[in-house]
Enzyme design. Sequence first.
Site, PDB file in Angstrom:
ATOM      1  N   CYS A   2       0.833  -1.198   0.000  1.00 11.17           N
ATOM      2  CA  CYS A   2       0.000   0.000   0.000  1.00 11.17           C
ATOM      3  C   CYS A   2       0.870   1.252   0.000  1.00 11.17           C
ATOM      4  O   CYS A   2       1.994   1.233   0.484  1.00 11.17           O
ATOM      5  CB  CYS A   2      -0.871   0.030   1.240  1.00 11.17           C
ATOM      6  N   ARG A  29       5.244   0.442  -6.403  1.00 12.32           N
ATOM      7  CA  ARG A  29       5.183  -0.467  -5.256  1.00 12.32           C
ATOM      8  C   ARG A  29       4.227  -1.632  -5.510  1.00 12.32           C
ATOM      9  O   ARG A  29       4.224  -2.598  -4.762  1.00 12.32           O
ATOM     10  CB  ARG A  29       4.695   0.304  -4.015  1.00 12.32           C
ATOM     11  N   TRP A  76      -2.740  -2.541  -1.685  1.00 15.18           N
ATOM     12  CA  TRP A  76      -2.286  -3.897  -1.994  1.00 15.18           C
ATOM     13  C   TRP A  76      -3.044  -4.760  -0.994  1.00 15.18           C
ATOM     14  O   TRP A  76      -2.789  -4.695   0.209  1.00 15.18           O
ATOM     15  CB  TRP A  76      -0.771  -3.965  -1.811  1.00 15.18           C
ATOM     16  N   ASN A 102      -1.782   2.077   5.896  1.00 14.34           N
ATOM     17  CA  ASN A 102      -0.877   0.984   5.499  1.00 14.34           C
ATOM     18  C   ASN A 102      -0.595   0.168   6.739  1.00 14.34           C
ATOM     19  O   ASN A 102      -0.457   0.730   7.827  1.00 14.34           O
ATOM     20  CB  ASN A 102       0.464   1.523   5.006  1.00 14.34           C
ATOM     21  N   GLY A 103      -0.426  -1.142   6.569  1.00 17.35           N
ATOM     22  CA  GLY A 103      -0.100  -1.997   7.709  1.00 17.35           C
ATOM     23  C   GLY A 103      -1.244  -2.946   8.010  1.00 17.35           C
ATOM     24  O   GLY A 103      -2.142  -3.137   7.186  1.00 17.35           O
ATOM     25  N   GLU A 472      18.941 -22.592  -3.955  1.00 21.76           N
ATOM     26  CA  GLU A 472      18.446 -21.245  -4.227  1.00 21.76           C
ATOM     27  C   GLU A 472      19.610 -20.294  -4.526  1.00 21.76           C
ATOM     28  O   GLU A 472      19.516 -19.440  -5.412  1.00 21.76           O
ATOM     29  CB  GLU A 472      17.619 -20.754  -3.029  1.00 21.76           C
ATOM     30  N   LYS A 476      19.742 -18.195  -7.959  1.00 21.76           N
ATOM     31  CA  LYS A 476      19.805 -16.725  -7.988  1.00 21.76           C
ATOM     32  C   LYS A 476      21.001 -16.280  -8.810  1.00 21.76           C
ATOM     33  O   LYS A 476      20.911 -15.385  -9.627  1.00 21.76           O
ATOM     34  CB  LYS A 476      19.915 -16.230  -6.545  1.00 21.76           C
ATOM     35  N   GLU A 479      20.506 -16.988 -12.657  1.00 17.67           N
ATOM     36  CA  GLU A 479      19.490 -16.220 -13.392  1.00 17.67           C
ATOM     37  C   GLU A 479      19.863 -14.762 -13.601  1.00 17.67           C
ATOM     38  O   GLU A 479      19.474 -14.175 -14.602  1.00 17.67           O
ATOM     39  CB  GLU A 479      18.095 -16.358 -12.761  1.00 17.67           C
ATOM     40  N   HIS A 495      29.828 -37.813  -5.020  1.00 22.10           N
ATOM     41  CA  HIS A 495      29.198 -38.850  -5.848  1.00 22.10           C
ATOM     42  C   HIS A 495      29.130 -38.450  -7.322  1.00 22.10           C
ATOM     43  O   HIS A 495      28.285 -38.957  -8.058  1.00 22.10           O
ATOM     44  CB  HIS A 495      27.796 -39.173  -5.316  1.00 22.10           C
ATOM     45  N   LYS A 594       8.544 -12.332 -14.742  1.00 27.73           N
ATOM     46  CA  LYS A 594       8.219 -12.384 -13.317  1.00 27.73           C
ATOM     47  C   LYS A 594       7.164 -13.437 -13.038  1.00 27.73           C
ATOM     48  O   LYS A 594       7.228 -14.155 -12.057  1.00 27.73           O
ATOM     49  CB  LYS A 594       7.749 -11.009 -12.842  1.00 27.73           C
TER      50      LYS A 594
END
Length: 599
Positions: A2, A29, A76, A102-103, A472, A476, A479, A495, A594
Amino acid sequence: MCGIIGFVGPQESDALDVLLDGLAGLEYRGYDSAGIALANSPIDVHKRQGEVSSLESALAEADLASESVGIGHTRWSTHGPPSDYNAHPHTDAEGQVAVVHNGIIENYQSLRTELSEGGIHFESDTDTEVVPHLIAQGLDQGLEPESAFRQAIERLEGSYAIAAVFEGSDTVYAARHESPLVLGIGQDGHYLASDVPAFIEYTDQVIYLEDGEFATITPDHVRITDAAGETVETTVETIEWDAEDAGKSGYDHYMLKEIHEQPNAIRECLRGRLNELTGRIELEELADLTWEGPVTLVACGTSYHAAMVGVTLLNRWGVDARAMLASEFDAASVPLTESSLVVGVTQSGETADTMRALREANRAGATTLAVTNVVGSSAARECDHVVYIRAGPEISVAATKSFASQQAALTMVAAALSGRRSRELVQSLRSIADAIQQVLDTSCAREVAQAYRDADAYFFIGRGLHYPVALEGALKLKEITYKHAEGFAAGELKHGPLALVGEQTPVFALVTGDGDRAEKTIGNIKEVEARGVPVVAVTDGQSDVERYADHVLEVPALKGIASSVAANVQLQLVAYWVAHELGRSIDKPRHLAKSVTVE
Ligand code: F6R
């Protein structure tokens, strides 16, 4: 996430222009609806689901009297789906006051019940709407607007940045607690926003509000007070970056900004869900969930790594569970019954592979649970249950803060499903945000990236919860740098993959604690170190791994999930800085999107 904008100008100024510019400045945002309120008499409120441009079209058709004071908001969704009626601002029944927020107001349910019993009718599903009704109660008791505003704020628990305007008034009132709010001091009026980009084109002079502070903003002055009403001395700061950099709040890339947003994202994810006293995880969303048999988690990419974290914990806590790549999920080969549980882990809630798997599970009659970031997404709508990770919108293609929040959310889901009750676990979850902050404040990932920017390939190894983090770390790096990177379970190196390592292939090893797993991983490190391979240890200093490492990336000494989430942040930073060194298109890597909406 938000966004808030407010403006208080001299009589001849037009607040609407400033508010619409501000909303445009907050668009980066991410949001699903937008609205404004002008302090006319009666208050003019206009709000629309969708883009700011839809709101602008609606305003163009409205017959608006010019007004110099107003507030605006981009929403949001957190409570209730995106819609016109859930969009902010919200007002009381008489339209005396309009509020943007917001929150998350944690005690909104009890306040809503109390207000409803007093005859108040609610127009939205939001937590925010209790605020204008509480303020109106104060006005009805004969309080002045400022006192009514303060009295209402005192009743709130949770996080908030709140701004309110009153019918026919030339003042905006604001308060903050754990949600940012900044004032802009202009030549021709004063501004208020959740983030500087909302007003940077008008002024670069700002005052940051601190937790627990209130602001009273008129055309002529700004007064900041503490909870007791005492005036607080503040300093006006000058913003050094310009409008073009604004969306990134001064960071070079959204990815770096989002990496730095992780402490806050984690706090939002945990808010209202942990009971320190009993050690219980309180996920109301799962209160009536029942299932039998193995639990299947389906996901892709980074979300799959988060699913692996969830499965590791579920298994440790006695629940039979498995993680499947959504693209490999096939309801015919995974025995599903009406009592099976299938969990879709998806930041966007729209990934085609994950949605197909969830739809197949739904068709097979299984119970489905979405762990997602986007309210109203396909996953949220089509699953029987939803747990939101509350990371806020992620703009950079590379998932960073959503992975941290997914790990925290899935830890809570695993605890809820296994019935685990542990004060140690609650403390571990609570410690994540500060641990990440410590990594962000002290990391030497940039030097490590400079040392290895020209490496042929990068390998990542870890055990237990560090294994998905190793995967991960490699994802990262590959990509956003376009360089070869692989993650392995530390014990697997010998192995086969060991044949790949050499002087030009640094191995990043995740080693925390001093237990059996750490010892074994150190054994694996010795195998590579003996072959002249550079080693970067991500460690908390509890073992003697530093003896075998060429570089060390430190994390705070913490157990379990807190340790692996913090360790991952070091790897995010390494990937970011290698990509930066190589001049890559960090926020939009080649060939990637995305949200992947094809199978
Ligand atoms: C990597 C990345 C992707 C996503 C994957 C799933 O940085 O972002 O691997 O994790 O495409 O996306 P969601 O979580 O939206 O289902």
